[in-house]
Scaffold this motif. Structure first.
Motif, PDB file in Angstrom:
ATOM      1  N   GLN A   1     -92.480   0.157 102.296  1.00 19.05           N
ATOM      2  CA  GLN A   1     -91.388  -0.406 101.512  1.00 19.05           C
ATOM      3  C   GLN A   1     -90.482   0.700 100.958  1.00 19.05           C
ATOM      4  N   GLU A   2     -91.100   1.753 100.456  1.00 21.54           N
ATOM      5  CA  GLU A   2     -90.330   2.856  99.886  1.00 21.54           C
ATOM      6  C   GLU A   2     -89.455   3.515 100.941  1.00 21.54           C
ATOM      7  N   ALA A   3     -90.030   3.744 102.142  1.00 25.41           N
ATOM      8  CA  ALA A   3     -89.272   4.394 103.205  1.00 25.41           C
ATOM      9  C   ALA A   3     -88.097   3.531 103.652  1.00 25.41           C
ATOM     10  N   VAL A   4     -88.320   2.239 103.822  1.00 25.48           N
ATOM     11  CA  VAL A   4     -87.251   1.351 104.275  1.00 25.48           C
ATOM     12  C   VAL A   4     -86.166   1.236 103.207  1.00 25.48           C
ATOM     13  N   ALA A   5     -86.561   1.232 101.935  1.00 27.59           N
ATOM     14  CA  ALA A   5     -85.566   1.176 100.857  1.00 27.59           C
ATOM     15  C   ALA A   5     -84.657   2.398 100.891  1.00 27.59           C
ATOM     16  N   MET A   6     -85.181   3.539 101.324  1.00 29.40           N
ATOM     17  CA  MET A   6     -84.390   4.764 101.390  1.00 29.40           C
ATOM     18  C   MET A   6     -83.327   4.720 102.487  1.00 29.40           C
ATOM     19  N   LEU A   7     -83.449   3.754 103.413  1.00 27.94           N
ATOM     20  CA  LEU A   7     -82.421   3.602 104.439  1.00 27.94           C
ATOM     21  C   LEU A   7     -81.114   3.112 103.818  1.00 27.94           C
TER      22      LEU A   7
ATOM     23  N   GLY B   1     -90.185   7.400 122.313  1.00 30.10           N
ATOM     24  CA  GLY B   1     -90.159   6.243 121.432  1.00 30.10           C
ATOM     25  C   GLY B   1     -91.379   6.087 120.552  1.00 30.10           C
ATOM     26  N   CYS B   2     -92.280   7.070 120.569  1.00 32.60           N
ATOM     27  CA  CYS B   2     -93.486   7.023 119.747  1.00 32.60           C
ATOM     28  C   CYS B   2     -93.471   8.216 118.799  1.00 32.60           C
ATOM     29  N   PHE B   3     -93.357   7.967 117.494  1.00 27.80           N
ATOM     30  CA  PHE B   3     -93.123   9.033 116.523  1.00 27.80           C
ATOM     31  C   PHE B   3     -94.212   9.049 115.459  1.00 27.80           C
ATOM     32  N   ILE B   4     -94.671  10.252 115.123  1.00 31.23           N
ATOM     33  CA  ILE B   4     -95.719  10.443 114.131  1.00 31.23           C
ATOM     34  C   ILE B   4     -95.171  11.295 112.999  1.00 31.23           C
ATOM     35  N   THR B   5     -95.433  10.869 111.768  1.00 29.96           N
ATOM     36  CA  THR B   5     -94.902  11.563 110.595  1.00 29.96           C
ATOM     37  C   THR B   5     -96.014  11.889 109.604  1.00 29.96           C
ATOM     38  N   ASP B   6     -95.638  12.675 108.578  1.00 32.75           N
ATOM     39  CA  ASP B   6     -96.514  12.868 107.432  1.00 32.75           C
ATOM     40  C   ASP B   6     -96.424  11.644 106.523  1.00 32.75           C
ATOM     41  N   HIS B   7     -97.214  11.655 105.468  1.00 25.40           N
ATOM     42  CA  HIS B   7     -97.143  10.575 104.466  1.00 25.40           C
ATOM     43  C   HIS B   7     -96.014  10.896 103.485  1.00 25.40           C
ATOM     44  N   ASN B   8     -94.837  10.970 104.024  1.00 25.95           N
ATOM     45  CA  ASN B   8     -93.665  11.356 103.252  1.00 25.95           C
ATOM     46  C   ASN B   8     -92.576  10.327 103.498  1.00 25.95           C
ATOM     47  N   SER B   9     -92.179   9.618 102.456  1.00 29.16           N
ATOM     48  CA  SER B   9     -91.253   8.497 102.637  1.00 29.16           C
ATOM     49  C   SER B   9     -89.908   8.954 103.188  1.00 29.16           C
ATOM     50  N   ALA B  10     -89.430  10.132 102.775  1.00 29.03           N
ATOM     51  CA  ALA B  10     -88.136  10.616 103.266  1.00 29.03           C
ATOM     52  C   ALA B  10     -88.205  10.922 104.759  1.00 29.03           C
ATOM     53  N   GLN B  11     -89.297  11.534 105.196  1.00 27.30           N
ATOM     54  CA  GLN B  11     -89.463  11.828 106.624  1.00 27.30           C
ATOM     55  C   GLN B  11     -89.594  10.543 107.429  1.00 27.30           C
ATOM     56  N   ILE B  12     -90.347   9.593 106.915  1.00 28.35           N
ATOM     57  CA  ILE B  12     -90.487   8.305 107.596  1.00 28.35           C
ATOM     58  C   ILE B  12     -89.132   7.621 107.716  1.00 28.35           C
ATOM     59  N   ALA B  13     -88.382   7.610 106.619  1.00 24.73           N
ATOM     60  CA  ALA B  13     -87.077   6.946 106.612  1.00 24.73           C
ATOM     61  C   ALA B  13     -86.134   7.576 107.629  1.00 24.73           C
ATOM     62  N   GLU B  14     -86.103   8.890 107.702  1.00 27.35           N
ATOM     63  CA  GLU B  14     -85.195   9.556 108.640  1.00 27.35           C
ATOM     64  C   GLU B  14     -85.594   9.263 110.087  1.00 27.35           C
ATOM     65  N   THR B  15     -86.886   9.228 110.367  1.00 34.17           N
ATOM     66  CA  THR B  15     -87.347   8.918 111.724  1.00 34.17           C
ATOM     67  C   THR B  15     -86.992   7.483 112.091  1.00 34.17           C
TER      68      THR B  15
ATOM     69  N   ILE C   1     -84.376   5.934 115.226  1.00 40.44           N
ATOM     70  CA  ILE C   1     -84.749   4.903 116.203  1.00 40.44           C
ATOM     71  C   ILE C   1     -83.771   3.738 116.142  1.00 40.44           C
ATOM     72  N   LEU C   2     -83.414   3.312 114.933  1.00 38.04           N
ATOM     73  CA  LEU C   2     -82.516   2.169 114.787  1.00 38.04           C
ATOM     74  C   LEU C   2     -81.119   2.469 115.338  1.00 38.04           C
ATOM     75  N   LYS C   3     -80.734   3.733 115.356  1.00 36.53           N
ATOM     76  CA  LYS C   3     -79.424   4.101 115.907  1.00 36.53           C
ATOM     77  C   LYS C   3     -79.375   3.905 117.415  1.00 36.53           C
ATOM     78  N   THR C   4     -80.484   4.182 118.096  1.00 33.06           N
ATOM     79  CA  THR C   4     -80.483   4.158 119.565  1.00 33.06           C
ATOM     80  C   THR C   4     -80.763   2.787 120.147  1.00 33.06           C
ATOM     81  N   SER C   5     -81.604   1.989 119.458  1.00 36.75           N
ATOM     82  CA  SER C   5     -82.017   0.660 119.948  1.00 36.75           C
ATOM     83  C   SER C   5     -82.766   0.731 121.278  1.00 36.75           C
ATOM     84  N   ALA C   6     -83.249   1.921 121.631  1.00 36.28           N
ATOM     85  CA  ALA C   6     -83.967   2.083 122.900  1.00 36.28           C
ATOM     86  C   ALA C   6     -85.420   1.632 122.751  1.00 36.28           C
ATOM     87  N   ARG C   7     -86.006   1.175 123.846  1.00 41.80           N
ATOM     88  CA  ARG C   7     -87.427   0.842 123.866  1.00 41.80           C
ATOM     89  C   ARG C   7     -88.225   2.096 124.201  1.00 41.80           C
TER      90      ARG C   7
END
Length: 317
Positions: free
Chosen positions: A185-191, A259-273, A277-283
């Motif tokens: 929720q926190e990461a998505v809110a940062m979008l 299309g498979c991305f792994i992040t730390d437990h960091n909301s800012a990093q998750i949000a940016e990743t 993905i949402l910019k490209t809309s690629a599968r």
């Protein structure tokens, strides 16, 4: 012992709410049946009373069923089966078993040494954490006939979703704090994007999950810990992109897959990743990776069946 048709006869044991085995255990059992195993299920009612009562129930079923072996899933089911008599016993430990307290882990190690003919774990981390040097690492397989890429718009129409909004799915059971939904929720809110929907998918029929994955722009997983992560494999089989924290076997399964991305437990990093993905809309190219690794349910069934045969050869030698 084999059935009249010459098939191995196996009794699957696991706990089950609502009188039925869980989805993961059912999926594995059905894949073994398709592989030629004669298989029955025995479900244990949750709670201490259920496990104590299951000892006699298991003993009766084994005597009446003339089974080649018994395969118990989760540690508590395995403990009950261990007290039900002498018969070849295979145990599958799941991710939650690796995070039990010290006493439970000691019991697992003791019984694996003196009673269980084989132990299956889902990841290398589980094997290390439980200190089971002889355990077999066999992940849960994904049903690639059910989890298959589909048309996004058709899936959204089926679920009643908007065709124009960005959809992120978070798929996990309720009351599972280790899944860390607040971090998602926190990461998505940062979008800071009103056109993005985060959907917490829970308490839904397993048959609808492929539709959710095909409808989504991506799957988000922010768990604090995991064993083998089934939903990641299911997303990959549908070519659904994902962003996930580095837990369980995700890094090993994903590799360098597009299309498979792994992040730390960091909301800012998750949000940016997620934003990228949402910019490209690629599968993703996940399905190809799943098949290359042999993580489809048919390949996993072959590995388990081969393990059964090797155990029985040793047992009756």
């Amino acid at each position: 012992m084999v059935s009249k048709e010459g098939k191995l006869r196996v009794l699957f044991i696991s706990s089950g709410r609502m009188g039925d085995v869980g989805y993961v255990v059912r999926n594995q059992g059905e894949s073994l049946i398709r592989h030629g195993i004669d298989l029955d299920y025995l479900t244990i009612s949750p709670g201490l009373k259920g496990y104590i009562g299951a000892v006699r129930q298991i003993r009766r079923r084994v005597r009446a069923g003339d089974y080649s072996l018994v395969h118990a899933h989760y540690s508590l089911s395995a403990f009950a089966a261990s007290m039900a008599g002498r018969f070849p016993l295979v145990v599958s430990l799941m991710g939650s078993d690796a995070w039990q307290g010290v006493f439970m882990r000691l019991m697992i190690r003791f019984l694996s040494a003196v009673r269980w003919k084989a132990v299956i774990v889902k990841t290398r981390e589980m094997k290390r954490r439980l200190r089971l040097e002889k355990a077999h690492i066999i992940p849960n397989g994904v049903d690639t006939e059910r989890f298959t890429p589909g048309d996004r718009d058709e899936a959204r129409q089926q679920l009643g979703f908007s065709l124009t909004r960005k959809v992120i799915v978070f798929i996990a059971g309720r009351n599972r704090p280790e899944k860390n939904y607040p971090l998602a929720q926190e990461a998505v809110a940062m979008l800071n994007n009103d056109y993005v929907d985060l959907l917490y998918v829970h308490s839904t029929e397993s048959s609808t999950i492929p539709c959710y994955l095909n409808a989504a722009d991506l799957l988000l997983l922010t768990s604090d810990r995991e064993g083998g992560v089934n939903v990641i494999k299911e997303a990959m089989a549908c070519n659904c992109p994902f962003v996930a924290t580095d837990v369980g076997d995700i890094r090993e399964i994903a590799g360098e897959t597009e299309g498979c991305f792994i992040t730390d437990h960091n909301s800012a990093q998750i949000a940016e990743t997620v934003r990228q993905i949402l910019k490209t809309s690629a599968r993703s190219e996940g399905r190809k990776r799943i098949l290359e690794l042999g993580l489809d349910s048919g390949s996993i069934a072959t590995r388990i069946s081969d393990l059964y045969k090797s155990i029985l050869q040793e047992y009756y030698r």
